[in-house]
Design a protein around this motif. Structure first.
Motif, PDB file in Angstrom:
ATOM      1  N   ASP A 296      48.167  41.390  34.814  1.00  0.00           N
ATOM      2  CA  ASP A 296      48.848  41.287  36.108  1.00  0.00           C
ATOM      3  C   ASP A 296      49.146  39.843  36.498  1.00  0.00           C
ATOM      4  O   ASP A 296      49.840  39.597  37.486  1.00  0.00           O
ATOM      5  CB  ASP A 296      47.999  41.939  37.217  1.00  0.00           C
ATOM      6  CG  ASP A 296      47.946  43.444  37.081  1.00  0.00           C
ATOM      7  OD1 ASP A 296      48.869  44.021  36.465  1.00  0.00           O
ATOM      8  OD2 ASP A 296      46.975  44.050  37.573  1.00  0.00           O
ATOM      9  N   GLY A 297      48.602  38.895  35.754  1.00  0.00           N
ATOM     10  CA  GLY A 297      48.867  37.484  36.052  1.00  0.00           C
ATOM     11  C   GLY A 297      47.601  36.720  36.384  1.00  0.00           C
ATOM     12  O   GLY A 297      46.514  37.270  36.509  1.00  0.00           O
ATOM     13  N   ARG A 298      47.743  35.417  36.530  1.00  0.00           N
ATOM     14  CA  ARG A 298      46.603  34.555  36.804  1.00  0.00           C
ATOM     15  C   ARG A 298      46.060  34.787  38.210  1.00  0.00           C
ATOM     16  O   ARG A 298      46.756  35.323  39.093  1.00  0.00           O
ATOM     17  CB  ARG A 298      47.016  33.088  36.625  1.00  0.00           C
ATOM     18  CG  ARG A 298      47.427  32.740  35.196  1.00  0.00           C
ATOM     19  CD  ARG A 298      47.788  31.272  35.068  1.00  0.00           C
ATOM     20  NE  ARG A 298      46.620  30.419  35.335  1.00  0.00           N
ATOM     21  CZ  ARG A 298      45.694  30.115  34.426  1.00  0.00           C
ATOM     22  NH1 ARG A 298      45.769  30.606  33.194  1.00  0.00           N
ATOM     23  NH2 ARG A 298      44.689  29.319  34.749  1.00  0.00           N
ATOM     24  N   LEU A 299      44.814  34.348  38.412  1.00  0.00           N
ATOM     25  CA  LEU A 299      44.181  34.515  39.715  1.00  0.00           C
ATOM     26  C   LEU A 299      44.784  33.566  40.741  1.00  0.00           C
ATOM     27  O   LEU A 299      45.198  32.444  40.413  1.00  0.00           O
ATOM     28  CB  LEU A 299      42.677  34.252  39.593  1.00  0.00           C
ATOM     29  CG  LEU A 299      41.867  35.242  38.763  1.00  0.00           C
ATOM     30  CD1 LEU A 299      40.400  34.831  38.737  1.00  0.00           C
ATOM     31  CD2 LEU A 299      42.005  36.660  39.301  1.00  0.00           C
ATOM     32  N   HIS A 300      44.806  34.040  41.977  1.00  0.00           N
ATOM     33  CA  HIS A 300      45.245  33.237  43.120  1.00  0.00           C
ATOM     34  C   HIS A 300      44.166  33.306  44.199  1.00  0.00           C
ATOM     35  O   HIS A 300      43.271  34.146  44.155  1.00  0.00           O
ATOM     36  CB  HIS A 300      46.579  33.755  43.662  1.00  0.00           C
ATOM     37  CG  HIS A 300      47.686  33.734  42.663  1.00  0.00           C
ATOM     38  ND1 HIS A 300      48.363  32.589  42.321  1.00  0.00           N
ATOM     39  CD2 HIS A 300      48.239  34.731  41.902  1.00  0.00           C
ATOM     40  CE1 HIS A 300      49.280  32.857  41.417  1.00  0.00           C
ATOM     41  NE2 HIS A 300      49.222  34.155  41.137  1.00  0.00           N
ATOM     42  N   TYR A 301      44.302  32.423  45.173  1.00  0.00           N
ATOM     43  CA  TYR A 301      43.292  32.396  46.246  1.00  0.00           C
ATOM     44  C   TYR A 301      43.236  33.728  46.997  1.00  0.00           C
ATOM     45  O   TYR A 301      42.168  34.158  47.424  1.00  0.00           O
ATOM     46  CB  TYR A 301      43.600  31.261  47.217  1.00  0.00           C
ATOM     47  CG  TYR A 301      43.442  29.884  46.604  1.00  0.00           C
ATOM     48  CD1 TYR A 301      42.227  29.501  46.025  1.00  0.00           C
ATOM     49  CD2 TYR A 301      44.491  28.977  46.606  1.00  0.00           C
ATOM     50  CE1 TYR A 301      42.077  28.235  45.464  1.00  0.00           C
ATOM     51  CE2 TYR A 301      44.347  27.716  46.049  1.00  0.00           C
ATOM     52  CZ  TYR A 301      43.141  27.351  45.470  1.00  0.00           C
ATOM     53  OH  TYR A 301      42.988  26.114  44.913  1.00  0.00           O
TER      54      TYR A 301
ATOM     55  N   LEU B 124      38.698  44.599  34.766  1.00  0.00           N
ATOM     56  CA  LEU B 124      39.355  44.378  36.041  1.00  0.00           C
ATOM     57  C   LEU B 124      38.610  43.342  36.872  1.00  0.00           C
ATOM     58  O   LEU B 124      37.378  43.329  36.892  1.00  0.00           O
ATOM     59  CB  LEU B 124      39.451  45.691  36.835  1.00  0.00           C
ATOM     60  CG  LEU B 124      40.263  46.820  36.219  1.00  0.00           C
ATOM     61  CD1 LEU B 124      40.141  48.068  37.073  1.00  0.00           C
ATOM     62  CD2 LEU B 124      41.717  46.427  36.056  1.00  0.00           C
ATOM     63  N   MET B 125      39.355  42.487  37.536  1.00  0.00           N
ATOM     64  CA  MET B 125      38.808  41.618  38.568  1.00  0.00           C
ATOM     65  C   MET B 125      38.954  42.379  39.886  1.00  0.00           C
ATOM     66  O   MET B 125      40.039  42.880  40.211  1.00  0.00           O
ATOM     67  CB  MET B 125      39.579  40.294  38.609  1.00  0.00           C
ATOM     68  CG  MET B 125      38.999  39.279  39.584  1.00  0.00           C
ATOM     69  SD  MET B 125      39.730  39.409  41.222  1.00  0.00           S
ATOM     70  CE  MET B 125      39.046  37.961  42.019  1.00  0.00           C
ATOM     71  N   MET B 126      37.856  42.512  40.625  1.00  0.00           N
ATOM     72  CA  MET B 126      37.841  43.314  41.842  1.00  0.00           C
ATOM     73  C   MET B 126      37.982  42.397  43.063  1.00  0.00           C
ATOM     74  O   MET B 126      37.013  41.734  43.477  1.00  0.00           O
ATOM     75  CB  MET B 126      36.551  44.120  41.928  1.00  0.00           C
ATOM     76  CG  MET B 126      36.223  44.897  40.655  1.00  0.00           C
ATOM     77  SD  MET B 126      37.541  46.029  40.159  1.00  0.00           S
ATOM     78  CE  MET B 126      37.456  47.238  41.471  1.00  0.00           C
TER      79      MET B 126
ATOM     80  N   PHE C  55      37.790  35.323  33.922  1.00  0.00           N
ATOM     81  CA  PHE C  55      38.738  36.416  33.714  1.00  0.00           C
ATOM     82  C   PHE C  55      39.201  36.449  32.257  1.00  0.00           C
ATOM     83  O   PHE C  55      39.333  37.514  31.642  1.00  0.00           O
ATOM     84  CB  PHE C  55      39.931  36.226  34.650  1.00  0.00           C
ATOM     85  CG  PHE C  55      40.651  37.504  34.998  1.00  0.00           C
ATOM     86  CD1 PHE C  55      40.222  38.740  34.541  1.00  0.00           C
ATOM     87  CD2 PHE C  55      41.786  37.460  35.803  1.00  0.00           C
ATOM     88  CE1 PHE C  55      40.894  39.913  34.887  1.00  0.00           C
ATOM     89  CE2 PHE C  55      42.455  38.623  36.153  1.00  0.00           C
ATOM     90  CZ  PHE C  55      42.011  39.847  35.687  1.00  0.00           C
ATOM     91  N   ASP C  56      39.455  35.259  31.691  1.00  0.00           N
ATOM     92  CA  ASP C  56      39.857  35.188  30.285  1.00  0.00           C
ATOM     93  C   ASP C  56      38.756  35.723  29.364  1.00  0.00           C
ATOM     94  O   ASP C  56      39.034  36.440  28.390  1.00  0.00           O
ATOM     95  CB  ASP C  56      40.186  33.741  29.906  1.00  0.00           C
ATOM     96  CG  ASP C  56      41.413  33.206  30.630  1.00  0.00           C
ATOM     97  OD1 ASP C  56      42.185  34.020  31.159  1.00  0.00           O
ATOM     98  OD2 ASP C  56      41.590  31.966  30.661  1.00  0.00           O
TER      99      ASP C  56
END
Length: 365
Positions: A31-36, A78-80, A103-104
């Protein structure tokens, strides 16, 4: 009208809020890189400045091939967002890079877990437990190596290592299967009856049917053997001898058939077909061979109800399939016996009910 618009707007806002607050909604690595704004949870009472929650799991995913749903184990990481949080003071690039590295690492573990599940899905729970334990070890190493994200140089070296590892592993998206030839064999008992002048010469009777066919992408090529028992209503002259009314007559059909499976799923199938071949009426005795033959052609329909349909585990990129079916088959065939007095001809109706087996292979693409 205004009242309706207000209700629609309220419903939209409610759905949007639910989507934002759904705690089971996770973010996958693709889904893409993490954001704030991916850190939406409530901070804990610990001294940590931020925390990212990750879930490893696997479930049964499905690929539908020519109507057949094939299940296989599919790994997820998954990142929750609603279990993750970041205090304002820690909202900086280094901290975000640190959690992106986590995440990687979770994605690397997912890809390795997917490979293990495909290789040996029987031990899925053990594979999941081992993957989770290994990921926790990787997180500990990352924390120590980068001083929990504060060491910029260490973050850069770790990013290079994880990027190289990710590029060396295939991105295990949803699997897709390609069928090879699929084979079916069925046996049935039934009834036969003739129309026209053929029906006035020979009586209805019982019959046995054996059907073998090979399928490729819904196209079916088959061989059908039908053996029935009939009798002549009266003595009928043929070129070589008589069909006597007091002696049974064997009705044989050898047919080649082509069909197209218009309905096919995990429960039943329907296959209309065309066929043609040889029709033989035989009244041979121990020391005397006597029969008459004719070309026969026509069409029919095969219905199958699957009592069971099973797939093996994926081995070396392939999966085996086995079926056990109840098979109903109807054939309407036309024959004309020119070597029998009066050249009797007509449409024969053949109805059979029996059981069938199917087996074949699907390959991963």
């Amino acid at each position: 009208m205004k009242h309706s618009i207000f209700l629609l707007a309220l419903a939209f806002v409610s759905l949007n809020v639910y989507a934002q607050r759904n705690p089971h909604q996770g973010k996958s690595w693709n889904d893409g890189r993490l954001h704030y704004d991916d850190f939406r949870g409530h901070p804990s009472q610990s001294s940590e400045g931020s925390f990212a929650e990750f879930h490893l799991s696997y479930s049964i995913a499905y690929d539908t091939v020519n109507g057949i749903a094939i299940g296989y184990p599919y790994a997820e990481a998954l990142m929750m967002p609603h279990g993750s949080w970041m205090l304002p003071y820690y909202r900086n690039e280094k901290r975000l890079r640190y959690h992106q590295l986590q995440f990687d690492l979770a994605e690397i573990e997912r890809r390795q877990m997917q490979h293990a599940l495909v290789k040996n899905g029987l031990y899925g729970e053990d594979i999941l437990d081992n993957a989770y334990a290994h990921l926790m070890q990787q997180f500990d190493s990352l924390r120590l190596f980068t001083s929990e994200g504060r060491d910029t140089a260490a973050l850069g070296r770790y990013e290079q290592m994880t990027a190289e590892t990710l590029s060396s592993l295939p991105d295990t998206k949803k699997l897709h299967f390609v069928p090879s030839w699929f084979y079916e064999c069925s046996y049935g008992l039934g009834f036969q009856s003739f129309g026209g002048t053929l029906g006035k010469a020979f009586s209805p009777g019982i019959s046995f049917n054996m059907d073998i066919q090979a399928l490729k992408n819904r196209h079916a090529l088959g061989f059908d053997l039908s053996i029935g028992v009939t009798s002549a209503y009266h003595d009928i002259w043929s070129v070589d001898d008589y069909f006597y009314s007091n002696t049974s007559v064997t009705d044989l059909q050898f047919r080649l058939e082509y069909g197209y499976r218009i309905v096919d799923n995990n429960h039943w199938s329907m296959t209309p077909y065309l066929g043609g071949g040889l029709h033989v009426l035989d009244q041979s005795e121990e020391d005397v061979t006597f029969n008459s033959s004719a070309f026969t052609f026509g069409a029919g329909l095969v219905l199958q109800y699957r009592i069971s349909l099973s797939f093996s585990d994926i081995t070396e990129g392939r999966m085996e399939r086995e079926d056990l079916d109840i098979v109903a088959k109807v054939a309407v065939m036309h024959s004309q016996f020119n070597h029998i007095s009066g050249s009797p001809s007509g449409w024969g109706i053949y109805l059979h009910l029996g059981a069938g087996l199917g087996w074949g292979t699907y390959h991963l693409r």
